[in-house]
Structure formats: C-alpha cells, structure tokens
Design a protein around this motif. Sequence first.
Motif, PDB file in Angstrom:
ATOM      1  N   LEU A   1      28.348  43.133  13.017  1.00  0.00           N
ATOM      2  CA  LEU A   1      29.080  41.872  12.900  1.00  0.00           C
ATOM      3  C   LEU A   1      29.788  41.858  11.539  1.00  0.00           C
ATOM      4  N   ARG A   2      30.660  40.906  11.348  1.00  0.00           N
ATOM      5  CA  ARG A   2      31.417  40.800  10.092  1.00  0.00           C
ATOM      6  C   ARG A   2      31.353  39.355   9.590  1.00  0.00           C
ATOM      7  N   CYS A   3      30.160  38.762   9.550  1.00  0.00           N
ATOM      8  CA  CYS A   3      30.031  37.356   9.174  1.00  0.00           C
ATOM      9  C   CYS A   3      30.764  37.113   7.856  1.00  0.00           C
ATOM     10  N   PHE A   4      31.617  36.103   7.854  1.00  0.00           N
ATOM     11  CA  PHE A   4      32.503  35.935   6.682  1.00  0.00           C
ATOM     12  C   PHE A   4      31.710  35.605   5.429  1.00  0.00           C
ATOM     13  N   TYR A   5      30.506  35.003   5.588  1.00  0.00           N
ATOM     14  CA  TYR A   5      29.720  34.647   4.403  1.00  0.00           C
ATOM     15  C   TYR A   5      28.930  35.844   3.884  1.00  0.00           C
ATOM     16  N   CYS A   6      29.043  36.982   4.563  1.00  0.00           N
ATOM     17  CA  CYS A   6      28.285  38.167   4.166  1.00  0.00           C
ATOM     18  C   CYS A   6      29.178  39.323   3.735  1.00  0.00           C
ATOM     19  N   PRO A  29      33.627  40.934   3.712  1.00  0.00           N
ATOM     20  CA  PRO A  29      35.029  40.735   4.082  1.00  0.00           C
ATOM     21  C   PRO A  29      35.321  41.287   5.474  1.00  0.00           C
ATOM     22  N   GLU A  30      36.434  40.834   6.058  1.00  0.00           N
ATOM     23  CA  GLU A  30      36.778  41.199   7.438  1.00  0.00           C
ATOM     24  C   GLU A  30      36.836  42.713   7.651  1.00  0.00           C
ATOM     25  N   GLU A  31      37.367  43.420   6.659  1.00  0.00           N
ATOM     26  CA  GLU A  31      37.519  44.877   6.807  1.00  0.00           C
ATOM     27  C   GLU A  31      36.188  45.602   6.607  1.00  0.00           C
ATOM     28  N   GLY A  32      35.135  44.841   6.333  1.00  0.00           N
ATOM     29  CA  GLY A  32      33.819  45.450   6.128  1.00  0.00           C
ATOM     30  C   GLY A  32      33.639  45.869   4.674  1.00  0.00           C
ATOM     31  N   ILE A  33      32.574  46.588   4.409  1.00  0.00           N
ATOM     32  CA  ILE A  33      32.319  47.056   3.045  1.00  0.00           C
ATOM     33  C   ILE A  33      32.354  48.577   3.079  1.00  0.00           C
ATOM     34  N   ARG A  34      32.352  49.197   1.914  1.00  0.00           N
ATOM     35  CA  ARG A  34      32.356  50.667   1.885  1.00  0.00           C
ATOM     36  C   ARG A  34      30.941  51.127   2.200  1.00  0.00           C
ATOM     37  N   TYR A  35      30.741  51.587   3.438  1.00  0.00           N
ATOM     38  CA  TYR A  35      29.397  52.011   3.811  1.00  0.00           C
ATOM     39  C   TYR A  35      29.034  53.311   3.120  1.00  0.00           C
ATOM     40  N   LEU A  36      27.753  53.477   2.869  1.00  0.00           N
ATOM     41  CA  LEU A  36      27.273  54.686   2.195  1.00  0.00           C
ATOM     42  C   LEU A  36      27.287  55.860   3.167  1.00  0.00           C
ATOM     43  N   PRO A  37      27.619  57.058   2.678  1.00  0.00           N
ATOM     44  CA  PRO A  37      27.446  58.235   3.535  1.00  0.00           C
ATOM     45  C   PRO A  37      25.961  58.402   3.858  1.00  0.00           C
ATOM     46  N   LYS A  38      25.673  58.960   5.026  1.00  0.00           N
ATOM     47  CA  LYS A  38      24.286  59.012   5.509  1.00  0.00           C
ATOM     48  C   LYS A  38      23.337  59.662   4.495  1.00  0.00           C
ATOM     49  N   THR A  81      31.523  35.210  12.863  1.00  0.00           N
ATOM     50  CA  THR A  81      31.033  36.603  12.821  1.00  0.00           C
ATOM     51  C   THR A  81      32.143  37.616  13.056  1.00  0.00           C
ATOM     52  N   ARG A  82      33.330  37.117  13.454  1.00  0.00           N
ATOM     53  CA  ARG A  82      34.496  37.945  13.808  1.00  0.00           C
ATOM     54  C   ARG A  82      34.205  38.877  14.988  1.00  0.00           C
ATOM     55  N   ARG A  83      33.216  38.508  15.784  1.00  0.00           N
ATOM     56  CA  ARG A  83      32.893  39.263  16.996  1.00  0.00           C
ATOM     57  C   ARG A  83      32.452  38.255  18.064  1.00  0.00           C
ATOM     58  N   MET A 141      25.382  40.836   1.311  1.00  0.00           N
ATOM     59  CA  MET A 141      23.972  40.793   1.668  1.00  0.00           C
ATOM     60  C   MET A 141      23.594  42.021   2.520  1.00  0.00           C
ATOM     61  N   SER A 142      24.577  42.593   3.165  1.00  0.00           N
ATOM     62  CA  SER A 142      24.338  43.746   4.018  1.00  0.00           C
ATOM     63  C   SER A 142      23.868  44.965   3.210  1.00  0.00           C
TER      64      SER A 142
END
Length: 333
Positions: free
Chosen positions: A27-32, A34-43, A136-138, A328-329
């Motif tokens: 999900l992309r909850c706006f309070y958690c 931004p819409e484009e998401g965050i830079r996720y960590l490589p595995k 949640t943008r979903r 928060m993610s």
Amino acid sequence: MQGKQFFDNHGRPIEYVRLAVTDRCNLRCFYCMPEEGIRYLPKKELLTYEEMLRLVGIMAGFGVKKVRLTGGEPFVRKDLMYFIKKLNEIPGIEGIHITTNGVLTLPHIEEFKAAGIKSVNLSLDTLDRERFHSITRRDELPAVMDTFHALLERGIETKINAVVMDGQNTDDIVPLAMLAKAHKVDVRFIEEMPFNGEGSHYPVLVWTHAKIHQELVRAFPSLSRRVDEAASTSATYSIDGFKGSVGIIAAFTRSFCGTCNRIRMTAQGTLKTCLYDDGVLDLRALLRNGANDAEVSAALLKAFGQRAKDGFEAEARRAKGHAVSESMSTIGG
Ligand code: SAM
C-alpha cells in the motif's frame, strides 16, 4: 542466560521486540510514505531470517517474551510463515503477534494458531471504499474486510488500528468504533505522527488523543475507561452494549513512555530503543563482522542501559538536522 530479566536505565523491563521483517509495502498510505514509494533496500541489506532468529534468541535471554512482526507489510516477504514457526520455537518466546494491512493475509490465517500467532493488529483507517483508495492509493478494502472477518471466524484476537487524520477520515471514527459493537474487537485510534517520508503534515497536531476522546464521548456517552495492562500504549474504553472496546493511542503526545517495555529492530538490523530515536546500534554490522553471541549481548545490554527516558528525549538526541520524517515502513510501526 535463559530466565533473566533485564531492566533499562529507567527501571523498565525489556520484554517486547517489534521486528520489521521488510521495508516493502503493497500500500502507499499517504501518512506513511510518498506516492512514488520510498527507496527500498536491496535484499542483501535486509537481515536474513537466520540473522533475525539469532538476534531474537539472544534477546530472549534478557527476558524478551513477546515478538511483533511488522514492516513494511510482513506478508510481502517470502516464506513469512516458515519464519514465524521458527521464531515460535525459540525458548522464552511466549507469543508472536503481527501488524498487517490485511491485503495478502487471508490465505495464511488457517495456519496462524498452529504457528504460534497470538493476535493480529489490522490496520484499517476507513470503511468507505473510495476513501480507503484515496488514503492508501490502492483499491483493497474488500480484501482487508475479508481478512477481518476470517480472523474473527477463526477466533484470533484482533485489534483494529486506525490513524486519525485531519480532513481525511475523522467521519470514520464513529463507524469504525461501531465495529466493536457487533464484534469482539478492540478498535484503536492513533494520533498521526510525522513518520511519512516527508515530514509533518500539520504545524500543530489537530486530532490529538484529547480530541479523539471528545469525539468518542459525544457519540457514545457511556464511554468508560478500563484498567489497561501496565505497558499498554492504548487507553482502552468500554461502551454499554458493545462486545468489544475502543482505544486511543497517544503516539505523538507520548504519554505512555514511563512504562515502555518495547524495542524495535528495523529491516536492515538497526536497533531502536525508542520509536523516536534514529537508531542506536547497527546489529547487522555486528553480525556480519563475525561478532559472537557474547559480543552481541554486550552491545545490546549497553544500548538498553542508555535508553532515553521518553520519546522527547530520544527525538532530541537524534543527529543534528535529522528531524523525524522517515517513513514508518522503514521503522516497523
Ligand atoms: N504494513 C503493516 C500495516 O499496515 O499494519 C505494518 C506496518 S505499518 C507501518 C504499522 C502501523 O503504523 C499501521 O497501523 C500504520 O497505520 C501505522 N502508521 C504508519 N505511518 C504512521 C504515521 N505517520 N502516524 C501514525 N501511525 C502510522
């Protein structure tokens, strides 16, 4: 080490770890974030299940009994149920709890009890499909509601977590609370915090715990305070004729730090001894540099012995210019 109980520098027992098993979310909850998401960590930057099991095993030696899996969305990580079963085998761990958005949860519920899952916190900010989509943008409300009903049918202790957001879902407070009339659930309303990937949405928080309380009293005059467990973050209330209860979590006001028994581990293995600190120990580096269990234990005990007394002190101790704004993610809410 088994059976020992460790107390921090303020006399609080360390009993509960919240483990972010991933920083990814579906999900992309706006309070958690931004819409484009965050830079996720490589595995490879995430802790492996084996590393997490080792760390929880060491913590169980200090008296940690309770583990909550969070994230990111825990069910986005592959083989989560395998990991939960292994966690449940660690001596001293009395129960596994999960915080989930409920979108991918349904197919696993049948296995929950056998895997040692004692309770589920389901995040749900509105019962209105369009509003759910815009927050949640979903468009996933039906999946979440299926999960909610399946949890109750299976007799799994369930709490609803709803973040209260000015101008967004305050009309949902009463309908969400009404879920506790028909069902044996605890519906908890949470103050919005600035952990959203961009910084505070309001100069001053409008929907404080006091305002949420006022709104509940207005709608439910029989609202009466229950006695909460010592380390509870929630002020819980009964309402006449309700099967369940409602609660308020003063997450931004931080009025419950005096009894805090919780620590957090981020998905990349950073220890946080307060939600508001910016990480106090790099456990992943310790493990990957070959530290033995005694060395990891010593580092953990040192960090537990230097805990901030509350969320305000933890925030003040953050590196200069590093205001609370991360998603928060990445923390594990
Ligand atoms: N994906 C899972 C879920 O949605 O429950 C677990 C992770 S999510 C970060 C955990 C909880 O943090 C959710 O209940 C979410 O509503 C809450 N949360 C996220 N950002 C928040 C914020 N800025 N203020 C208050 N609560 C927040």
